[in-house]
Enzyme design. Structure first.
Site, short mmCIF file in Angstrom:
data_model
loop_
_atom_site.label_atom_id
_atom_site.label_comp_id
_atom_site.label_asym_id
_atom_site.label_seq_id
_atom_site.Cartn_x
_atom_site.Cartn_y
_atom_site.Cartn_z
N ASN A 295 0.82 -1.21 0.00
CA ASN A 295 0.00 0.00 0.00
C ASN A 295 0.86 1.26 0.00
O ASN A 295 1.92 1.31 0.63
CB ASN A 295 -0.93 0.00 1.21
CG ASN A 295 -1.84 -1.21 1.23
OD1 ASN A 295 -2.15 -1.77 0.19
ND2 ASN A 295 -2.27 -1.62 2.41
N ILE A 296 0.35 2.29 -0.67
CA ILE A 296 1.05 3.57 -0.72
C ILE A 296 0.36 4.60 0.15
O ILE A 296 0.74 5.77 0.15
CB ILE A 296 1.15 4.08 -2.17
CG1 ILE A 296 -0.24 4.29 -2.78
CG2 ILE A 296 1.98 3.12 -3.02
CD1 ILE A 296 -0.22 4.91 -4.17
N HIS B 35 6.17 -0.44 -2.37
CA HIS B 35 5.85 0.40 -3.53
C HIS B 35 5.90 1.89 -3.21
O HIS B 35 5.29 2.69 -3.90
CB HIS B 35 4.47 0.02 -4.09
CG HIS B 35 4.40 -1.40 -4.54
ND1 HIS B 35 3.23 -2.13 -4.55
CD2 HIS B 35 5.36 -2.24 -5.01
CE1 HIS B 35 3.47 -3.35 -4.99
NE2 HIS B 35 4.76 -3.44 -5.28
#
Length: 395
Positions: A204-205, A234
């Site tokens: 998750n960003i 990420h």
């Protein structure tokens, strides 16, 4: 007197005896968690059925004092057959074939001492942050661009694509900074507080994990073994990075041009580079150019700027013999390198001497045949349902 004792032992009381203390509920208000509806858990009923002085909840300790105790503790967990399935939506009913599965899940979440979690977007949807691939609510379906909207070769190919990318980033940033952590995030923080959470690999960003006081550290130290709990595979949406000088700044949505902000730039320039160019111009030095910025997320067809350091952490964890539980949650493992990470770690937990670790897969939908083929018989349990429910399993 004899008959009275016989009757009391032959039936199971509907409520626990007065001498049994009720478990205190976790204080989730301290981190602004929106808790789920309280439910009567199956493992609670099982404890009432078979209660012994040594299994009293208040005597439980998460810290083991010796390897001998650790072997004894692991031996008390009855492992199900590979790929056993447990539905988290079975409450409050008790299905005979799921009693042991619930007890197993409760045991490993409370007794395993070195836990690794690989998490995907499914753990954040409860906080109002949509995932990417869901047919009706996913970001790709809403923007009608598939994964090209996260492809480095596509987002700057024309102004229309860049504008859509900017709008997506601003939307995600707004949702992320306003989101409250979920019960599952609270579970992660609880495990970290108990010193039982070894690592969280998140795809998750949204940076929700950085809001957890016991997990938040993300600075990667290159010293072997001295790594942070949280590894962002990420990147994250909360910062921007210059492609020239690599300067990191807090994300400023006002600098990006969107349909609601026409004064911004499609591709913002780096303020540090501009300042340096101004100084060089006054000093009569030649220009070195000005870089551009974008969120510190890793796109398709792009190399992670911390890829080597993350690879070192993955190799270290894969070889670490103390890891005893791998939780794969909120992801269907569609990203090849994440699937490979889970496959290698699961294989490591199941092979070699003294490698008797546990592997569970948690998702709101059954795993694909590709996932089953990848793990073969290394999945101890497939847990189907809302991962937020797992918060209720921690004592």
């Amino acid at each position: 007197m004899a008959s009275s004792t016989s009757n009391s032992s032959s039936t199971v009381p509907l409520t626990p005896p007065n001498t049994l203390k009720r478990k205190q509920q976790h204080n989730v208000e301290s981190l602004n968690v929106s808790p789920l509806k309280p439910k009567l858990l199956l493992h609670d009923l099982l404890q009432y059925e078979k209660l012994t002085p040594t299994s009293s909840p208040e005597k439980k300790s998460h810290k083991l004092t010796s390897s001998k105790n650790k072997r004894k503790l692991n031996g008390s967990i009855r492992r199900p057959i590979p790929n056993s399935t447990l539905s988290l939506d079975c409450y409050p009913m008790i299905k005979p074939n799921e009693k042991s599965h619930n007890k197993y899940l409760h045991c490993i979440l409370n007794e395993c001492q070195n836990i690794v979690v690989v998490a995907g977007a499914g753990i954040s949807t409860y906080a109002g942050i949509p995932d990417f691939r869901s047919k009706n609510s996913g970001l790709y379906s809403k923007n009608k661009c598939n994964k090209s909207l996260m492809d480095l070769n596509m987002i700057y190919s024309n102004e229309s694509m860049t504008l859509k990318f900017n709008e997506l980033m601003v939307s995600l940033y707004s949702k992320s900074i306003n989101a409250k952590i979920t019960p599952f995030h609270q579970l992660l923080d609880k495990l970290a507080e108990q010193k039982r959470l070894k690592r969280v690999y998140t795809q998750n960003i949204d940076s929700l994990e950085t809001k957890l006081p016991h997990v938040m550290e993300t600075q990667i130290n290159k010293t072997k073994g001295n790594y942070p709990i949280l590894v962002q595979l990420h990147g994250n949406i909360s910062e921007t990075r210059c492609n020239k000088c690599n300067n990191i700044r807090k994300f400023d949505p006002n600098r990006l041009q969107t349909s609601e902000n026409p004064k911004g730039r499609l591709i913002p320039s780096c303020l540090e580079c501009e300042e340096l160019e101004s100084v060089r111009s006054i000093a009569g030095l030649r220009s070195k150019g000005v870089g551009t910025i974008r969120p510190t997320i890793t796109l398709y067809n792009e190399v992670h700027n911390k890829g080597d350091a993350i690879a070192d952490i993955i190799n270290y964890d894969t070889k670490l013999k103390s890891i005893d539980l791998l939780i794969i949650v909120g992801t269907m493992l569609s990203i090849p390198h994440v699937k490979k990470l889970c496959q290698n770690m699961a294989h490591s937990l199941k092979n070699g001497r003294r490698r008797k670790g546990h592997v569970i897969f948690v998702s709101n939908e059954p795993p694909t045949q590709s996932i089953l083929n990848t793990f073969k018989d290394t999945l101890d349990m497939i847990v189907i349902g809302d991962c937020q429910t797992l918060y209720n399993y921690i004592d």
